[in-house]
Design an enzyme around this catalytic site. Structure first.
Site, mmCIF file in Angstrom:
data_model
loop_
_atom_site.group_PDB
_atom_site.id
_atom_site.type_symbol
_atom_site.label_atom_id
_atom_site.label_comp_id
_atom_site.label_asym_id
_atom_site.label_seq_id
_atom_site.Cartn_x
_atom_site.Cartn_y
_atom_site.Cartn_z
ATOM 1 C CB CYS A 165 -0.946 -0.012 1.193
ATOM 2 S SG CYS A 165 -1.912 -1.533 1.286
ATOM 3 C CG HIS A 305 -2.311 3.661 6.059
ATOM 4 N ND1 HIS A 305 -2.183 3.636 4.688
ATOM 5 C CD2 HIS A 305 -2.442 2.359 6.448
ATOM 6 C CE1 HIS A 305 -2.227 2.380 4.259
ATOM 7 N NE2 HIS A 305 -2.386 1.592 5.306
ATOM 8 C CD GLU A 316 -2.131 6.690 10.261
ATOM 9 O OE1 GLU A 316 -1.683 7.527 9.450
ATOM 10 O OE2 GLU A 316 -3.064 5.902 9.980
ATOM 11 C CE LYS A 337 -5.690 3.862 2.762
ATOM 12 N NZ LYS A 337 -4.825 4.992 3.174
ATOM 13 C CG HIS A 342 -6.489 0.447 1.452
ATOM 14 N ND1 HIS A 342 -5.525 1.138 0.744
ATOM 15 C CD2 HIS A 342 -5.817 -0.201 2.442
ATOM 16 C CE1 HIS A 342 -4.345 0.925 1.275
ATOM 17 N NE2 HIS A 342 -4.482 0.113 2.309
ATOM 18 C CG PHE A 403 -0.392 -6.286 4.082
ATOM 19 C CD1 PHE A 403 -0.979 -5.478 5.030
ATOM 20 C CD2 PHE A 403 -1.170 -7.301 3.526
ATOM 21 C CE1 PHE A 403 -2.300 -5.646 5.413
ATOM 22 C CE2 PHE A 403 -2.495 -7.487 3.902
ATOM 23 C CZ PHE A 403 -3.056 -6.660 4.846
#
Length: 416
Positions: A165, A305, A316, A337, A342, A403
């Protein structure tokens, strides 16, 4: 050596909220959700049956049949966004030294739709090995960059970044460095993704990463809400034209923002879960601040994010609070998002566009779908819930994490 400044002179996108920047920004301001039932394949047996697809997409509006047949959907999205950004930049390509113009477009998974279709046909044909000669060029993650460079004759740095991502954010970071250190004057940078496919949805579902709120898809992406249950898969592309400041100024270019600084790090923790204390996220943001020559109190807005996962949202915010201290209560924070879903490898650049919108139009896009406060989240944080907020934004920070523990932060600001 004197490091060169990097500015943004062209922007383009196609994503679940619109087929261009104007449509995208309008939908952000209005708090529109891009989620709906999956139409790309029959998903009735899947645990998750919805996603944020690009709406009303007709590939033949952009490509003739011969070209469309040779290109995966993610490559098509990349080219559409790149065409918009290059046109918007008003570069006079007859006068430019094309050896000084590069293309770096990232993708998390590349042509997964093409690979899926070919494997299904292989099985249907009793495993007789008859594959399309276009399989490999349609599938590989670097082809978007290749196609854009071939179309325009750009002979500068050309490759793809692949970091889940964080892919498009790393593409922008690499471009920033290449221009800053004098290896290129202009780079077409961004990301593209089209992973709303059988293995894409199936794999994320099995990993328990995506929401299963099938009864109400439009409210499924709910970052920071107590009842969040995973992200909503999206698709699309975003592209920026990054340019050396003096080069842009000399040709009278319109400048949207300056890329002030970037930071990258690794969690070194887990293949899918973030570090619970947000150590990697904090490091990336701290490096970005140092790169930009800014202090925590200088940041007006953070586009986080914020995927809407139980672990990720908390980690986060922990990192942000620890790094920014009391300054965190004076800034806006939001997760777009909640609207776009996403976009995986294209997430960073599409969210950088949201930051550009905030800087240029003095409006912070909202985090929609907030219904219930999470007791684990500080209620004093301004998470810009449900409605856009007007404010001057001089500096905006954008986070993207992938990831594998890949973290990237970038800071955009008004040109001084």
């Amino acid at each position: 050596m004197d490091l060169r400044r990097v500015v943004i002179t062209g922007i383009g996108t196609i994503n679940p909220l619109g087929h261009n920047v104007e449509e995208y920004f309008k939908a952000l301001d209005e708090g529109v959700s891009g989620a709906g039932p999956i139409t790309r394949f029959d998903a009735h047996l899947f645990k998750t049956r919805f996603a944020c697809e690009v709406k009303d997409y007709d590939q033949f509006k952009y490509f003739d049949r011969k070209e469309a047949r040779k290109q995966d959907r993610y490559c098509q999205f990349a080219q559409i966004a790149a065409d918009q950004a290059i046109a918007d930049s008003n570069l006079d390509l007859e006068k430019e030294d094309k050896s000084r113009i590069g293309v770096i477009i990232g993708s998390g998974v590349g042509g997964i739709e093409t690979m899926t279709a070919e494997v299904i046909e292989f099985a249907k044909n009793n495993f007789e090995p008859r594959f399309s000669p276009f399989l490999i060029p349609k599938m590989i993650a670097d082809m978007a960059s290749g196609l854009v460079s071939i179309k325009y004759g750009f002979m500068g740095p050309n490759y793809a970044t692949v970091s889940a991502c964080a892919s498009s954010s790393h593409a922008i970071h690499n471009s920033f460095d290449l221009i800053k250190f004098g290896e290129a004057d202009v780079i077409v940078a961004g990301g593209a993704e089209a992973a709303i496919t059988i293995p894409g949805v199936g794999g994320f579902s099995s990993a328990q990463a995506i929401s299963q709120r099938n009864d109400d898809p439009q409210t499924a992406s709910r970052p920071f809400d107590k009842d969040r249950d995973g992200f909503v898969l999206g698709e699309g592309a975003g592209v920026l034209v990054l340019e050396e400041y003096e080069h842009a100024k000399a040709r009278g270019a319109k400048i949207y923002a300056e890329l002030k600084g970037c930071g990258i790090s690794a969690d070194a923790h887990h293949i899918t879960a973030p570090h619970p204390e947000g150590k990697g996220a904090k490091a990336a943001m701290s490096i970005a601040l140092k790169s930009a020559g800014l202090n925590p109190e200088d940041i007006d807005y953070i586009n986080v994010h914020g995927t809407s996962t139980p672990l990720g949202d908390i980690a986060e915010l922990k990192a942000i609070k620890e790094l920014f201290g009391e300054a965190v209560y004076k800034m806006n924070i939001s997760s777009t998002k909640s609207m776009t879903g996403h976009l995986l490898g294209a997430a960073g650049v599409v969210e950088a566009l949201a930051c550009i919108h905030a800087i240029n139009d003095s409006i912070v896009p909202p985090t929609i779908n907030h219904f219930t406060d999470d007791p684990n989240i500080d209620p004093k944080l301004n998470l810009t819930f449900n409605k856009a907020q007007k404010r001057e934004v001089k500096y905006a920070l954008n986070n993207t994490f992938g990831f594998g523990g890949h973290n990237s932060s970038m800071i955009l600001g008004k040109v001084e």
